[in-house]
Write a protein that holds these residues in place. Structure first.
Motif, mmCIF file in Angstrom:
data_model
loop_
_atom_site.group_PDB
_atom_site.id
_atom_site.type_symbol
_atom_site.label_atom_id
_atom_site.label_comp_id
_atom_site.label_asym_id
_atom_site.label_seq_id
_atom_site.Cartn_x
_atom_site.Cartn_y
_atom_site.Cartn_z
ATOM 1 N N ILE A 120 0.833 -1.200 0.000
ATOM 2 C CA ILE A 120 0.000 0.000 0.000
ATOM 3 C C ILE A 120 0.872 1.255 0.000
ATOM 4 O O ILE A 120 1.816 1.371 0.787
ATOM 5 C CB ILE A 120 -0.941 0.025 1.227
ATOM 6 N N VAL A 121 0.530 2.169 -0.881
ATOM 7 C CA VAL A 121 1.165 3.487 -0.901
ATOM 8 C C VAL A 121 0.166 4.488 -0.336
ATOM 9 O O VAL A 121 -0.956 4.602 -0.843
ATOM 10 C CB VAL A 121 1.574 3.914 -2.324
ATOM 11 N N VAL A 122 0.563 5.179 0.703
ATOM 12 C CA VAL A 122 -0.280 6.210 1.304
ATOM 13 C C VAL A 122 0.239 7.568 0.840
ATOM 14 O O VAL A 122 1.392 7.918 1.093
ATOM 15 C CB VAL A 122 -0.258 6.139 2.848
ATOM 16 N N GLN A 123 -0.598 8.299 0.142
ATOM 17 C CA GLN A 123 -0.183 9.601 -0.378
ATOM 18 C C GLN A 123 -0.986 10.713 0.280
ATOM 19 O O GLN A 123 -2.190 10.826 0.082
ATOM 20 C CB GLN A 123 -0.356 9.673 -1.893
ATOM 21 N N PRO A 124 -0.327 11.554 1.076
ATOM 22 C CA PRO A 124 -1.041 12.668 1.719
ATOM 23 C C PRO A 124 -1.283 13.821 0.760
ATOM 24 O O PRO A 124 -0.559 13.998 -0.226
ATOM 25 C CB PRO A 124 -0.085 13.082 2.840
ATOM 26 N N TRP A 153 2.659 -14.572 7.127
ATOM 27 C CA TRP A 153 1.463 -14.114 7.845
ATOM 28 C C TRP A 153 1.549 -12.637 8.251
ATOM 29 O O TRP A 153 0.655 -12.129 8.934
ATOM 30 C CB TRP A 153 1.229 -14.964 9.089
ATOM 31 N N LYS A 154 2.618 -11.970 7.852
ATOM 32 C CA LYS A 154 2.685 -10.529 8.121
ATOM 33 C C LYS A 154 1.517 -9.839 7.430
ATOM 34 O O LYS A 154 1.197 -10.165 6.279
ATOM 35 C CB LYS A 154 4.003 -9.948 7.601
ATOM 36 N N PRO A 155 0.878 -8.887 8.098
ATOM 37 C CA PRO A 155 -0.287 -8.238 7.484
ATOM 38 C C PRO A 155 0.061 -7.448 6.228
ATOM 39 O O PRO A 155 -0.781 -7.298 5.341
ATOM 40 C CB PRO A 155 -0.816 -7.325 8.586
ATOM 41 N N PHE A 156 1.310 -6.929 6.177
ATOM 42 C CA PHE A 156 1.694 -6.139 5.016
ATOM 43 C C PHE A 156 3.065 -6.574 4.513
ATOM 44 O O PHE A 156 3.909 -7.032 5.287
ATOM 45 C CB PHE A 156 1.718 -4.641 5.357
ATOM 46 N N ASN A 157 3.238 -6.404 3.214
ATOM 47 C CA ASN A 157 4.512 -6.743 2.592
ATOM 48 C C ASN A 157 5.373 -5.487 2.449
ATOM 49 O O ASN A 157 6.421 -5.371 3.050
ATOM 50 C CB ASN A 157 4.261 -7.394 1.219
ATOM 51 N N HIS A 158 4.876 -4.520 1.678
ATOM 52 C CA HIS A 158 5.570 -3.246 1.516
ATOM 53 C C HIS A 158 4.581 -2.101 1.738
ATOM 54 O O HIS A 158 3.481 -2.114 1.190
ATOM 55 C CB HIS A 158 6.153 -3.106 0.111
ATOM 56 N N LEU A 159 5.014 -1.114 2.537
ATOM 57 C CA LEU A 159 4.212 0.091 2.761
ATOM 58 C C LEU A 159 5.076 1.309 2.468
ATOM 59 O O LEU A 159 6.288 1.298 2.693
ATOM 60 C CB LEU A 159 3.710 0.164 4.208
ATOM 61 N N ALA A 160 4.446 2.361 1.970
ATOM 62 C CA ALA A 160 5.186 3.588 1.682
ATOM 63 C C ALA A 160 4.305 4.800 1.917
ATOM 64 O O ALA A 160 3.083 4.727 1.763
ATOM 65 C CB ALA A 160 5.682 3.582 0.229
ATOM 66 N N VAL A 161 4.930 5.911 2.293
ATOM 67 C CA VAL A 161 4.229 7.185 2.456
ATOM 68 C C VAL A 161 4.893 8.200 1.536
ATOM 69 O O VAL A 161 6.108 8.419 1.603
ATOM 70 C CB VAL A 161 4.295 7.698 3.908
ATOM 71 N N LEU A 311 4.197 8.313 -7.044
ATOM 72 C CA LEU A 311 4.947 7.395 -7.907
ATOM 73 C C LEU A 311 6.380 7.220 -7.406
ATOM 74 O O LEU A 311 6.943 6.115 -7.453
ATOM 75 C CB LEU A 311 4.943 7.921 -9.343
ATOM 76 N N LYS A 312 6.959 8.284 -6.917
ATOM 77 C CA LYS A 312 8.318 8.218 -6.373
ATOM 78 C C LYS A 312 8.355 7.327 -5.130
ATOM 79 O O LYS A 312 9.263 6.495 -4.972
ATOM 80 C CB LYS A 312 8.809 9.625 -6.031
ATOM 81 N N ALA A 313 7.381 7.483 -4.247
ATOM 82 C CA ALA A 313 7.339 6.676 -3.025
ATOM 83 C C ALA A 313 7.181 5.197 -3.354
ATOM 84 O O ALA A 313 7.812 4.329 -2.724
ATOM 85 C CB ALA A 313 6.191 7.149 -2.125
ATOM 86 N N ALA A 314 6.327 4.893 -4.319
ATOM 87 C CA ALA A 314 6.121 3.496 -4.732
ATOM 88 C C ALA A 314 7.420 2.895 -5.262
ATOM 89 O O ALA A 314 7.788 1.766 -4.916
ATOM 90 C CB ALA A 314 5.021 3.420 -5.781
ATOM 91 N N LYS A 315 8.109 3.644 -6.091
ATOM 92 C CA LYS A 315 9.355 3.154 -6.678
ATOM 93 C C LYS A 315 10.409 2.896 -5.622
ATOM 94 O O LYS A 315 11.102 1.863 -5.625
ATOM 95 C CB LYS A 315 9.864 4.159 -7.714
ATOM 96 N N GLU A 316 10.551 3.829 -4.674
ATOM 97 C CA GLU A 316 11.567 3.693 -3.630
ATOM 98 C C GLU A 316 11.260 2.528 -2.697
ATOM 99 O O GLU A 316 12.176 1.948 -2.102
ATOM 100 C CB GLU A 316 11.676 4.993 -2.847
ATOM 101 N N ASP A 318 9.856 -0.237 -3.702
ATOM 102 C CA ASP A 318 9.800 -1.434 -4.538
ATOM 103 C C ASP A 318 8.365 -1.953 -4.667
ATOM 104 O O ASP A 318 8.129 -3.166 -4.654
ATOM 105 C CB ASP A 318 10.705 -2.530 -3.987
ATOM 106 N N ILE A 319 7.429 -1.022 -4.764
ATOM 107 C CA ILE A 319 6.020 -1.387 -4.956
ATOM 108 C C ILE A 319 5.664 -1.153 -6.407
ATOM 109 O O ILE A 319 5.769 -0.029 -6.909
ATOM 110 C CB ILE A 319 5.110 -0.552 -4.033
ATOM 111 N N GLU A 320 5.257 -2.209 -7.071
ATOM 112 C CA GLU A 320 4.867 -2.093 -8.471
ATOM 113 C C GLU A 320 3.377 -1.792 -8.553
ATOM 114 O O GLU A 320 2.559 -2.551 -8.031
ATOM 115 C CB GLU A 320 5.178 -3.394 -9.223
ATOM 116 N N LEU A 321 3.046 -0.695 -9.175
ATOM 117 C CA LEU A 321 1.655 -0.300 -9.315
ATOM 118 C C LEU A 321 1.079 -1.002 -10.530
ATOM 119 O O LEU A 321 1.292 -0.596 -11.671
ATOM 120 C CB LEU A 321 1.536 1.228 -9.454
ATOM 121 N N LYS A 322 0.332 -2.068 -10.265
ATOM 122 C CA LYS A 322 -0.221 -2.854 -11.373
ATOM 123 C C LYS A 322 -1.533 -3.485 -10.967
ATOM 124 O O LYS A 322 -1.873 -3.529 -9.783
ATOM 125 C CB LYS A 322 0.760 -3.935 -11.806
#
Length: 322
Positions: A120-124, A153-161, A311-316, A318-322
């Motif tokens: 999940i990418v959180v964008q303020p 079983w971790k609730p999240f894999n990658h998170l970014a703000v 988009l920058k946060a996702a890239k940093e 390693d979250i692929e927006l697809k």
């Protein structure tokens, strides 16, 4: 028996393969959360909905985009409207149905995780890395730090703000992009032979010196129009803005909110008729005031900054927006 045993093994392998692919699929499922303070003014909702639309266009139709409001008070207003049949009927087609049940960032992320989204990418939509942004980062980092006995079983894999509009640590590029995006306000002030005054929100807990830097940058970039910035909380205060205007013998100003939406602060603190509103204070100082109730969310160039930060946060991360 050998044939039966072989058949059972094949079924187990097939089931295991399906399970593994499902787990992998869930690990790869990505979503976006737009974190906005929120607004109760229907007339200003469009600023946020335009941001939502631009984000959806940038990430594609396969990535869900959810809106979260961080203000408890604003969420409660919308929740109360859920039971107001008259209000809903009169605003049908103008207010998205999901707003009547809008949640905070934690609740929105929990819903997404429950649906299998682990990236999940959180964008303020915030302007600065102030109190709201600091809290948002703490929430997301807290969720991302949850450990389980087995990684799967971790609730999240990658998170970014994503960064706020004016950036966080490495902010100069964002500040220059914002100055460029505000050119249409400069042009509007020039067309009416006015100085430009912005009212930002600010905060009382972290430095608001970045507003001074933005004001300096705007005056350097557009020397033909005098620009002044003040904030509701913190510095620079309205009194300081008035002092500068008097010093520069300014007689006419274009007054605008340096906020995503022209909501309560813009309608009351900036353009209201109370004695302490910016419009009234400036008028009493002998300055002709033209208040414009337009949020930064209405500016496509400002929205572009928000999308680029996402988009920058996702890239940093390693979250692929697809």
């Amino acid at each position: 028996m050998r044939t039966l045993f072989t058949s059972v093994l094949m079924l187990l392998f097939a089931a295991t393969g399906v399970f593994a692919s499902e787990v992998e699929m869930e690990k790869d499922k990505t979503a976006v959360v737009i974190a906005a303070f929120g607004t109760t003014y229907e007339s200003t909702l469009d600023s946020l909905l335009k941001i939502e639309k631009d984000v959806k266009a940038a990430v594609g139709e396969n990535v869900p985009v959810r809106m979260a409001f961080t203000s408890n008070i604003i969420r409660k207003v919308w929740h109360k409207r859920q039971d107001d049949a008259g209000y809903k009927a009169s605003h049908k087609g103008k207010v998205p149905d999901y707003l009547y049940d809008v949640k905070n960032v934690l609740g929105t992320m929990a819903d997404l995780q429950n649906e299998g989204y682990r990236n999940i990418v959180v964008q303020p939509t915030y302007l600065t890395a102030g109190e709201e942004y600091a809290d948002l980062v703490a929430y997301v980092e807290g969720l991302g730090g949850i450990k389980t006995m087995k990684d799967r079983w971790k609730p999240f894999n990658h998170l970014a703000v994503g960064d706020p509009i004016m950036g966080s640590y490495d902010y100069r590029g964002n500040l220059e992009a914002l100055a460029k995006a505000l050119k249409k306000d400069i042009d509007a002030a020039a067309a009416s032979s006015s100085a430009l005054v912005y009212m930002g929100h600010g905060n009382e807990h972290l430095s608001t010196g970045i507003y001074y830097e933005l004001e300096r940058l705007l005056n350097q970039t557009y020397p033909n129009v005098k620009t002044y910035i003040g904030v509701v909380e913190g510095h620079p205060e309205l009194d300081e803005v008035v002092e500068k205007l008097k010093r520069d013998k300014v007689k006419k100003v274009l007054l605008k909110p340096l906020m995503i939406v022209a909501g309560d602060h813009a309608n009351n603190d900036m353009a209201g008729d109370e004695d302490d509103s910016w419009k009234v204070v400036l008028t009493k100082a002998g300055i002709k005031v033209n208040p414009v109730l337009e949020g930064l969310g209405d500016n496509p160039e400002v929205r572009r900054i928000i999308v680029e930060n996402l988009l920058k946060a996702a890239k940093e991360a390693d979250i692929e927006l697809k």
